[in-house]
Design an enzyme around this catalytic site. Structure first.
Site, mmCIF file in Angstrom:
data_model
loop_
_atom_site.group_PDB
_atom_site.id
_atom_site.type_symbol
_atom_site.label_atom_id
_atom_site.label_comp_id
_atom_site.label_asym_id
_atom_site.label_seq_id
_atom_site.Cartn_x
_atom_site.Cartn_y
_atom_site.Cartn_z
ATOM 1 N N TYR A 193 0.837 -1.207 0.000
ATOM 2 C CA TYR A 193 0.000 0.000 0.000
ATOM 3 C C TYR A 193 0.866 1.248 0.000
ATOM 4 O O TYR A 193 0.607 2.194 -0.751
ATOM 5 C CB TYR A 193 -0.920 -0.010 1.218
ATOM 6 C CG TYR A 193 -1.841 1.192 1.298
ATOM 7 C CD1 TYR A 193 -2.920 1.317 0.431
ATOM 8 C CD2 TYR A 193 -1.628 2.186 2.249
ATOM 9 C CE1 TYR A 193 -3.773 2.411 0.509
ATOM 10 C CE2 TYR A 193 -2.473 3.281 2.324
ATOM 11 C CZ TYR A 193 -3.544 3.388 1.458
ATOM 12 O OH TYR A 193 -4.379 4.490 1.531
ATOM 13 N N LYS A 202 1.026 4.338 -2.809
ATOM 14 C CA LYS A 202 0.768 5.751 -2.517
ATOM 15 C C LYS A 202 2.013 6.616 -2.736
ATOM 16 O O LYS A 202 1.891 7.789 -3.115
ATOM 17 C CB LYS A 202 0.229 5.900 -1.090
ATOM 18 C CG LYS A 202 -1.162 5.304 -0.916
ATOM 19 C CD LYS A 202 -2.176 5.919 -1.874
ATOM 20 C CE LYS A 202 -3.582 5.426 -1.625
ATOM 21 N NZ LYS A 202 -4.584 6.069 -2.515
#
Length: 253
Positions: free
Chosen positions: A147, A151
């Protein structure tokens, strides 16, 4: 006067729904896009003709173009594209597999790229793109590598496209929230490998708030939405290429 129109991916629930509401309150037309419409969105749409739901899957490149075409047909204008749809899940490195990585990267990276690509073709002078990133795009954390990678990529895409699209007078910015108490975040924190580590989620967030935030509270989805409305406005005409924290002072920069 022609009303301005915002397209919000992932706009049916959570932060995306808050963003949709804030643009609506600011006098914009809003095309709120997701795979399915939430009950909250259906209710809001029934009350206000300036918001419309559109079915899309951000992983499909053509769906972004179709959303823009829908907005133009419906309202006659298209002024900002907000890439909010995302997927997150904590997982240990040893448990990564192709299915997990593909879901994160296809949603969080490709979904943003396809949205930016389609928007760049159709946005006119003074248009804006806003990518909803995360504080996880600025610092790593355990069991969160995939994740965080996605990002970090969103922030890099944002900075690069600000330079690339700037000559067309298209501004590109990102918003980086810390925890926002949405149902999906609260559910994810129930996982034993999340930072809550099996603790009561409310107690974990209270402890995090006390130890990590400067303001001793967490941001709301509405505050993320207000930041997006500002970035899309003429008041932010000199702001591009920025990845702005909405974190109540967790990571001062």
């Amino acid at each position: 006067m022609t009303l301005r129109t915002a397209i919000v991916t992932g706009g049916s629930k959570g932060i995306g729904f808050s963003i949709s509401k804030k643009f609506l309150q600011a006098g914009w037309r809003v095309l709120s896009c997701a795979r399915t419409a939430s009950d909250e969105l259906k209710s809001l749409q029934a009350e206000n003709p300036s918001i419309k739901f559109h079915t899309m899957d951000v992983q499909k490149r053509d769906d972004h173009t179709k959303a823009i075409e829908e907005a133009l047909t419906w309202s006659g204008s298209f002024n900002t594209y907000i890439n909010c749809a995302g997927f997150s899940q904590w997982k240990k490195l040893e448990d990564y597999d192709d299915l997990f990585l593909n879901r994160i990267f296809d949603t969080n990276i490709k979904g943003v790229i396809w949205g930016c690509q389609a928007a760049a073709v159709h946005l006119s002078n003074e248009g804006t793109i806003i990518n909803i990133s995360s504080l996880a795009g600025k610092r790593g954390s355990a069991q969160n590598g995939a994740y965080c990678a996605s990002k970090f990529a969103v922030n890099g895409i944002t900075q690069s496209l600000a330079k690339e699209l700037g000559p067309k007078n298209i501004r590109v910015n990102a918003v980086c929230p810390v925890y926002v108490k949405t149902p999906s975040v609260l559910e994810a924190l129930e996982d034993d490998i999340s930072p809550a580590q099996g603790k009561n989620v409310d107690c974990y967030l209270e402890e995090f708030t006390h130890q990590q935030t400067a303001l001793k509270r967490l941001p709301t989805g509405e505050e993320v939405g207000s930041t997006c409305v500002f970035l899309a406005s003429s008041e932010a005409s000199a702001i591009t290429g920025q990845c702005i924290n909405v974190d109540c002072g967790v990571l001062p920069q």
